[in-house]
Structures are given as C-alpha cells and as structure tokens.
Design an enzyme around this catalytic site. Sequence first.
Site, PDB file in Angstrom:
ATOM      1  CG  ASP A 144      -1.993   1.150   1.094  1.00  0.00           C
ATOM      2  OD1 ASP A 144      -2.293   1.594  -0.022  1.00  0.00           O
ATOM      3  OD2 ASP A 144      -2.457   1.613   2.137  1.00  0.00           O
ATOM      4  CB  CYS A 204     -19.700  -1.185  -7.770  1.00  0.00           C
ATOM      5  SG  CYS A 204     -19.105  -1.319  -9.459  1.00  0.00           S
ATOM      6  CB  CYS A 208     -21.143   5.568  -5.800  1.00  0.00           C
ATOM      7  SG  CYS A 208     -20.044   6.814  -5.105  1.00  0.00           S
ATOM      8  CB  CYS A 224     -14.119   8.422  -3.248  1.00  0.00           C
ATOM      9  SG  CYS A 224     -14.047   6.882  -2.353  1.00  0.00           S
ATOM     10  CB  CYS A 254     -18.465   0.630  -4.727  1.00  0.00           C
ATOM     11  SG  CYS A 254     -16.870   1.102  -4.072  1.00  0.00           S
ATOM     12  CB  CYS A 258     -19.138  -6.825  -5.836  1.00  0.00           C
ATOM     13  SG  CYS A 258     -18.493  -7.742  -7.245  1.00  0.00           S
TER      14      CYS A 258
HETATM   15  C1  B12 Z   1      -4.835   6.096  -3.766  1.00  0.00           C
HETATM   16  C2  B12 Z   1      -5.601   4.946  -3.179  1.00  0.00           C
HETATM   17  C3  B12 Z   1      -6.916   5.189  -2.783  1.00  0.00           C
HETATM   18  C4  B12 Z   1      -7.641   6.485  -3.128  1.00  0.00           C
HETATM   19  C5  B12 Z   1      -8.009   6.433  -4.638  1.00  0.00           C
HETATM   20  C6  B12 Z   1      -8.613   5.081  -5.057  1.00  0.00           C
HETATM   21  C7  B12 Z   1      -8.483   4.738  -6.523  1.00  0.00           C
HETATM   22  N1  B12 Z   1      -9.393   3.907  -6.988  1.00  0.00           N
HETATM   23  O1  B12 Z   1      -7.563   5.182  -7.204  1.00  0.00           O
HETATM   24  C8  B12 Z   1      -8.854   6.442  -2.150  1.00  0.00           C
HETATM   25  C9  B12 Z   1      -8.491   7.170  -0.876  1.00  0.00           C
HETATM   26  C10 B12 Z   1     -10.178   6.995  -2.687  1.00  0.00           C
HETATM   27  C11 B12 Z   1      -8.924   4.937  -1.859  1.00  0.00           C
HETATM   28  C12 B12 Z   1     -10.076   4.313  -1.415  1.00  0.00           C
HETATM   29  C13 B12 Z   1     -10.163   2.959  -1.167  1.00  0.00           C
HETATM   30  N2  B12 Z   1      -9.143   2.081  -1.101  1.00  0.00           N
HETATM   31 CO1  B12 Z   1      -7.353   2.525  -1.685  1.00  0.00          CO
HETATM   32  N3  B12 Z   1      -5.621   2.730  -2.394  1.00  0.00           N
HETATM   33  C14 B12 Z   1      -5.006   3.673  -3.036  1.00  0.00           C
HETATM   34  C15 B12 Z   1      -3.594   3.279  -3.507  1.00  0.00           C
HETATM   35  C16 B12 Z   1      -2.579   3.849  -2.527  1.00  0.00           C
HETATM   36  C17 B12 Z   1      -3.233   3.667  -4.943  1.00  0.00           C
HETATM   37  C18 B12 Z   1      -4.350   3.389  -5.996  1.00  0.00           C
HETATM   38  C19 B12 Z   1      -3.982   3.995  -7.330  1.00  0.00           C
HETATM   39  O2  B12 Z   1      -2.911   3.758  -7.844  1.00  0.00           O
HETATM   40  N4  B12 Z   1      -4.899   4.785  -7.898  1.00  0.00           N
HETATM   41  C20 B12 Z   1      -4.666   5.471  -9.171  1.00  0.00           C
HETATM   42  C21 B12 Z   1      -5.657   4.973 -10.212  1.00  0.00           C
HETATM   43  C22 B12 Z   1      -5.497   5.763 -11.534  1.00  0.00           C
HETATM   44  O3  B12 Z   1      -5.312   3.642 -10.476  1.00  0.00           O
HETATM   45  P1  B12 Z   1      -6.375   2.487 -10.465  1.00  0.00           P
HETATM   46  O4  B12 Z   1      -7.335   2.624  -9.366  1.00  0.00           O
HETATM   47  O5  B12 Z   1      -5.652   1.202 -10.643  1.00  0.00           O
HETATM   48  O6  B12 Z   1      -7.156   2.931 -11.796  1.00  0.00           O
HETATM   49  C23 B12 Z   1      -7.285   2.111 -12.861  1.00  0.00           C
HETATM   50  C24 B12 Z   1      -8.648   2.191 -13.452  1.00  0.00           C
HETATM   51  O7  B12 Z   1      -9.095   3.508 -13.355  1.00  0.00           O
HETATM   52  C25 B12 Z   1      -8.344   1.691 -14.826  1.00  0.00           C
HETATM   53  N5  B12 Z   1      -9.086   2.244 -15.908  1.00  0.00           N
HETATM   54  C26 B12 Z   1      -9.293   3.518 -16.247  1.00  0.00           C
HETATM   55  N6  B12 Z   1     -10.027   3.590 -17.336  1.00  0.00           N
HETATM   56  C27 B12 Z   1     -10.297   2.356 -17.729  1.00  0.00           C
HETATM   57  C28 B12 Z   1     -11.023   1.860 -18.789  1.00  0.00           C
HETATM   58  C29 B12 Z   1     -11.123   0.490 -18.930  1.00  0.00           C
HETATM   59  C30 B12 Z   1     -11.919  -0.029 -20.069  1.00  0.00           C
HETATM   60  C31 B12 Z   1     -10.513  -0.364 -17.999  1.00  0.00           C
HETATM   61  C32 B12 Z   1     -10.620  -1.837 -18.137  1.00  0.00           C
HETATM   62  C33 B12 Z   1      -9.798   0.150 -16.915  1.00  0.00           C
HETATM   63  C34 B12 Z   1      -9.701   1.499 -16.811  1.00  0.00           C
HETATM   64  O8  B12 Z   1      -6.988   2.021 -15.139  1.00  0.00           O
HETATM   65  C35 B12 Z   1      -6.371   2.575 -14.008  1.00  0.00           C
HETATM   66  C36 B12 Z   1      -4.977   2.012 -13.937  1.00  0.00           C
HETATM   67  O9  B12 Z   1      -5.048   0.610 -13.818  1.00  0.00           O
HETATM   68  C37 B12 Z   1      -3.701   1.701  -3.380  1.00  0.00           C
HETATM   69  C38 B12 Z   1      -2.400   1.015  -2.971  1.00  0.00           C
HETATM   70  C39 B12 Z   1      -1.447   0.953  -4.139  1.00  0.00           C
HETATM   71  N7  B12 Z   1      -0.221   1.391  -3.926  1.00  0.00           N
HETATM   72  O10 B12 Z   1      -1.828   0.546  -5.233  1.00  0.00           O
HETATM   73  C40 B12 Z   1      -4.807   1.490  -2.316  1.00  0.00           C
HETATM   74  C41 B12 Z   1      -5.819   0.326  -2.529  1.00  0.00           C
HETATM   75  C42 B12 Z   1      -6.274   0.408  -3.972  1.00  0.00           C
HETATM   76  N8  B12 Z   1      -6.948   0.684  -1.687  1.00  0.00           N
HETATM   77  C43 B12 Z   1      -7.533  -0.323  -1.189  1.00  0.00           C
HETATM   78  C44 B12 Z   1      -8.756  -0.256  -0.473  1.00  0.00           C
HETATM   79  C45 B12 Z   1      -9.153  -1.483   0.331  1.00  0.00           C
HETATM   80  C46 B12 Z   1      -9.549   0.902  -0.540  1.00  0.00           C
HETATM   81  C47 B12 Z   1     -11.000   1.069  -0.049  1.00  0.00           C
HETATM   82  C48 B12 Z   1     -11.881  -0.149  -0.289  1.00  0.00           C
HETATM   83  C49 B12 Z   1     -10.966   1.439   1.467  1.00  0.00           C
HETATM   84  C50 B12 Z   1     -12.325   1.727   2.100  1.00  0.00           C
HETATM   85  N9  B12 Z   1     -13.106   0.706   2.438  1.00  0.00           N
HETATM   86  O11 B12 Z   1     -12.667   2.869   2.306  1.00  0.00           O
HETATM   87  C51 B12 Z   1     -11.478   2.295  -0.883  1.00  0.00           C
HETATM   88  C52 B12 Z   1     -12.143   1.900  -2.221  1.00  0.00           C
HETATM   89  C53 B12 Z   1     -12.606   3.071  -3.045  1.00  0.00           C
HETATM   90  C54 B12 Z   1     -12.649   2.756  -4.553  1.00  0.00           C
HETATM   91  N10 B12 Z   1     -13.830   2.533  -5.134  1.00  0.00           N
HETATM   92  O12 B12 Z   1     -11.571   2.704  -5.195  1.00  0.00           O
HETATM   93  C55 B12 Z   1      -6.845  -1.625  -1.564  1.00  0.00           C
HETATM   94  C56 B12 Z   1      -7.699  -2.345  -2.625  1.00  0.00           C
HETATM   95  C57 B12 Z   1      -7.622  -3.852  -2.559  1.00  0.00           C
HETATM   96  C58 B12 Z   1      -8.348  -4.453  -3.725  1.00  0.00           C
HETATM   97  N11 B12 Z   1      -8.863  -5.652  -3.539  1.00  0.00           N
HETATM   98  O13 B12 Z   1      -8.443  -3.858  -4.782  1.00  0.00           O
HETATM   99  C59 B12 Z   1      -5.457  -1.135  -2.069  1.00  0.00           C
HETATM  100  C60 B12 Z   1      -4.844  -1.933  -3.233  1.00  0.00           C
HETATM  101  C61 B12 Z   1      -4.491  -1.170  -0.858  1.00  0.00           C
HETATM  102  C62 B12 Z   1      -4.032  -2.592  -0.530  1.00  0.00           C
HETATM  103  N12 B12 Z   1      -2.729  -2.840  -0.547  1.00  0.00           N
HETATM  104  O14 B12 Z   1      -4.782  -3.500  -0.263  1.00  0.00           O
HETATM  105  N13 B12 Z   1      -7.755   4.340  -2.109  1.00  0.00           N
HETATM  106  S1  SF4 Z   2     -19.308  -7.285 -10.947  1.00  0.00           S
HETATM  107 FE1  SF4 Z   2     -18.770  -6.135  -9.069  1.00  0.00          FE
HETATM  108  S2  SF4 Z   2     -17.125  -4.760  -9.705  1.00  0.00           S
HETATM  109 FE2  SF4 Z   2     -18.118  -5.497 -11.582  1.00  0.00          FE
HETATM  110  S3  SF4 Z   2     -19.660  -3.944 -12.047  1.00  0.00           S
HETATM  111 FE3  SF4 Z   2     -20.677  -5.506 -10.790  1.00  0.00          FE
HETATM  112  S4  SF4 Z   2     -20.490  -4.741  -8.687  1.00  0.00           S
HETATM  113 FE4  SF4 Z   2     -19.019  -3.608  -9.926  1.00  0.00          FE
HETATM  114  S1  SF4 Z   3     -16.012   3.817  -1.546  1.00  0.00           S
HETATM  115 FE1  SF4 Z   3     -16.091   5.746  -2.680  1.00  0.00          FE
HETATM  116  S2  SF4 Z   3     -16.578   5.100  -4.750  1.00  0.00           S
HETATM  117 FE2  SF4 Z   3     -17.143   3.358  -3.432  1.00  0.00          FE
HETATM  118  S3  SF4 Z   3     -19.320   3.700  -2.935  1.00  0.00           S
HETATM  119 FE3  SF4 Z   3     -18.109   4.642  -1.312  1.00  0.00          FE
HETATM  120  S4  SF4 Z   3     -17.969   6.794  -1.964  1.00  0.00           S
HETATM  121 FE4  SF4 Z   3     -18.533   5.627  -3.767  1.00  0.00          FE
END
Ligand code: B12
Ligand code: SF4
Ligand code: SF4
Length: 382
Positions: A144, A204, A208, A224, A254, A258
Amino acid sequence: MQPRPSTNGDVAGEEIKSAIRERALGLGFDSIGFAPAELDPKVGQRLDAFLSQGCHGDMGWMPEKAARRRDPSALWPEARSVIVLGMNYGPDGDPLAVLKKTDRGAISVYAQPRDYHDIVKGRLKQLGGWLQSRYGGELKVFVDTAPVMEKPLAAAAGVGWQGKHTNLVSREFGSWLFLGEIFTTLEIPPDHPHEDACGGCRRCLDICPTDAFPAPYRLDARRCISYLTIEHKGHIAPEFRVPMGNRIFGCDDCLAVCPWNKFAKTTAQNALEPRAALTAPRLSELAGLDDSGFRKLFSGSPIKRLGRDRFVRNVLIALGNSGNTKAGAAAAALLADPSPLVRAMAVWALARLLDSAAFTGLRGRHLPGEDDPAVRQEWTNA
Ligand code: B12
Ligand code: SF4
Ligand code: SF4
C-alpha cells in the site's frame, strides 16, 4: 541444491511456483499470482489521465512519484518478477447493516481490526526471507504505501480483475482482498492475466452515495467518501456531508454490493478480526474524544494516522445526519474546540439538529468571538 527459477515456464519454473504458493498459503495468504516486473503502458496512461484531471485531490504523494508508480522498472530496475499476494479480510455479516444505525458510526471493514499494513508486511517479510534462503536473488516487499500500482499488478498476475469500481475482485473472495507484493530479481514464469468478469453489471456504480464514478472503471477520488474521510485534510464540502450519512472512516458500499461476493468467505485470520469497540461505536462518545483518548482508542489501528481533529470532523457530520436532537449536546460541547475543522462541523451539525430559536441563541453567543473565516461562514450559511 534447490532448482533455479527459469524464464520459460518449464517444469522447474512451475515447481518453484508451486513451492512458493504452498509456502504463501501456509503463512496465511489466501491468493497468489506471478507477473513480470512491468506494466502495460495503458496503465500508466490511465494514471496520467487520473492525475492530470486532478482526481487525486490533495493526495500530493501520488503525482510526486508518478514515474515510479506507473513503471515497476523505474521503481527498481533490477526487479524481474512480482509475486502478488492477497489476504482475505471478508467480513462476518453484512457490512452495510450499520448504515441504518444512525446513532452509531460506520467504520469500513478494513479498518476495524489491527492495521493490515503491519499484518501483511510481516507475512511478506517471512515469505521473502524463505524465498531468498531457498532460491537466492534480491527482493523488496510492498504493501500500500510504496509508489506501486498494486491492482493492475494483481490483475496481471491473475489474482483477480479490476472491477468497474476500480478495485480488484476475486472469483474466490469477492471484494475483500488486501494486496501486497514481493518484487524479486528472480525470473519466475508469469501467470495469465485475469479477464474482466463484470459483464453488464453496474451495481457498484449505481450504489455510490456521492456519484464518484465519472465512468465505469474510473474513480474521481475527490468525490469518494473513503478519500473525504481518510485522506482529505481540510473542510469537507457541503455537497458531500448529507450523502456521507454515518460513514466516519472509509466506505464499503461499492465493495459490498458486488455479486461476486457470493463466493466471499469470512476471514480465517484471527489478526483480522474486528475490534468490538469499532464495529458500531456510539457517535456521541466518539465526539467527546480528546487527543489522548483518541490515541488510546485507536492504538494499532489505521485510524490513528487520521488524527483526532479530522476524525471528530467526520463524527460531527455523522451526528448532524443522525436526526437525533439529543446528540446536540455532544456537538455543542465542541463549539469552542481549538480546531477550526471541528468547530465548523459542530456548527453544521447543530444547524441540522436544533430548532431555529436554539440555534440562533448559540450563534449570538459564539459568532462574535469567532476569528476563523471558514467557521464564520458555517455560522452565517446555516
Ligand atoms: C490512492 C488509493 C486510494 C484512493 C483512490 C482510489 C483509486 N481507486 O484510485 C482512495 C483514498 C479513494 C482509496 C479508497 C479505497 N481504497 Co485505496 N488505495 C489507493 C492506492 C494507494 C493507490 C491506488 C492507485 O494507484 N490509484 C490510481 C488509479 C489511476 O489507479 P487504479 O485505481 O488502478 O485505476 C485504474 C482504473 O481507473 C483503470 N481504468 C481507467 N479507465 C479504464 C477503462 C477500462 C476499459 C478499464 C478496463 C480500466 C480502466 O486504469 C487505471 C490504472 O489501472 C492503493 C495502494 C497501491 N499502492 O496501489 C490502495 C488500494 C487500492 N486501496 C484499497 C482499499 C481497500 C480501498 C478502499 C476499499 C478502502 C475503504 N473501504 O474505504 C477504498 C475503495 C474506493 C474505490 N472505489 O476505489 C486496496 C484495494 C484492494 C483491492 N482488492 O483492490 C489497495 C490496493 C491497498 C491494498 N494494498 O490492499 N484508495
Ligand atoms: S461485478 Fe462487481 S465490480 Fe463489476 S460492475 Fe458488478 S459490482 Fe461492480
Ligand atoms: S467507496 Fe467511494 S466510490 Fe465506493 S461507494 Fe463509497 S464513496 Fe462511492
């Protein structure tokens, strides 16, 4: 002598993977996969789009190390393989049930036990130590906090896929996997990436409360509740306060809806059992926490990093949403708090809980001496 890892997926490589898998499961991990130490350039482009649109809000540490984040070889050029580990933290029961208890605070499932960073990191180090002693190579472990894109790596390693809510979903454990990684200089044959299994579902996205998904697979963190309650340092914008309900640390909506959670299992880790005091704590008691009470209650918990002022800010919003007029006393006691974050949300909560005569009386007493512009604005806007 132990067999050396190989690059071509031959028998020796598969044997080594089985041995690592067995050891990982023995150490309490629930899921494991292997990926090359590289990411599809699309992932980096999507990260760039997220950052350039400002979706990271005030998480300034995200753009700071973006080059390393988007590319594991920039983080550590010698790394050849990534072993991705998942630990199941599945809850026992419906994590959304607490949202109906408006006099209680909802703390997200991940934050109810001891800090998972410590638990996962400890196990990663144990697995890493074993790996190194058996097969050699250099390694680094992450969970993380490092500039690593853990979800895309986990998807590449076949541990699951990134759902439309952007989190990693597992066919075996649904939404509830913590992720951690071992980067190693060993060449280990990779697994197949996991395919997207969301299909036409959009549960999901629709659940939200703050409309934080501009499109499927894209999150605007600024909207969020997890970001607002955990990462955001300042005042929470008025438009989000009512939708926050009683969520005081993180949000599980969210994740919880699921359909793949039908395969989820309650965590088998004793270390990840929720602390009873954190499953549905009384808001009026949390509002009364001073700094030392806060530190004591949240010792060993990820909530401790938030600090007392931001936590009480969140609690006051939940109190304001409780509809419980008796909660007014707990909020009124904070009108003279040293923190403007706290005073501002005490005003907001009271404006919702008290009748207008009682609120006007308080305003007459407190507004003239108030020197913080944001708190003054709360008094005048109410
Ligand atoms: C910053 C961060 C947050 C931020 C931003 C979250 C986000 N989604 O980016 C905030 C504070 C909001 C957050 C919240 C949560 N987080 Co957080 N967070 C992180 C962190 C540190 C980095 C994530 C990151 O790189 N984000 C940047 C975005 C751009 O990357 P991404 O999410 O992968 O986005 C992808 C998609 O958008 C996709 N995409 C975009 N367009 C398209 C189009 C298509 C067609 C497709 C297929 C994909 C796609 O491409 C992007 C790159 O892969 C990670 C740890 C880590 N170092 O990875 C933990 C992590 C993601 N978090 C985690 C958790 C548990 C949570 C929460 C559930 C906590 C909670 N209960 O409140 C919530 C979930 C909210 C949510 N819906 O995401 C876990 C998730 C575990 C898992 N099973 O996925 C992680 C991995 C930490 C861990 N080591 O376990 N988090
Ligand atoms: S399968 Fe889960 S992650 Fe995929 S759209 Fe439905 S609720 Fe969201
Ligand atoms: S964790 Fe964030 S994105 Fe997911 S339902 Fe809650 S407010 Fe919405």
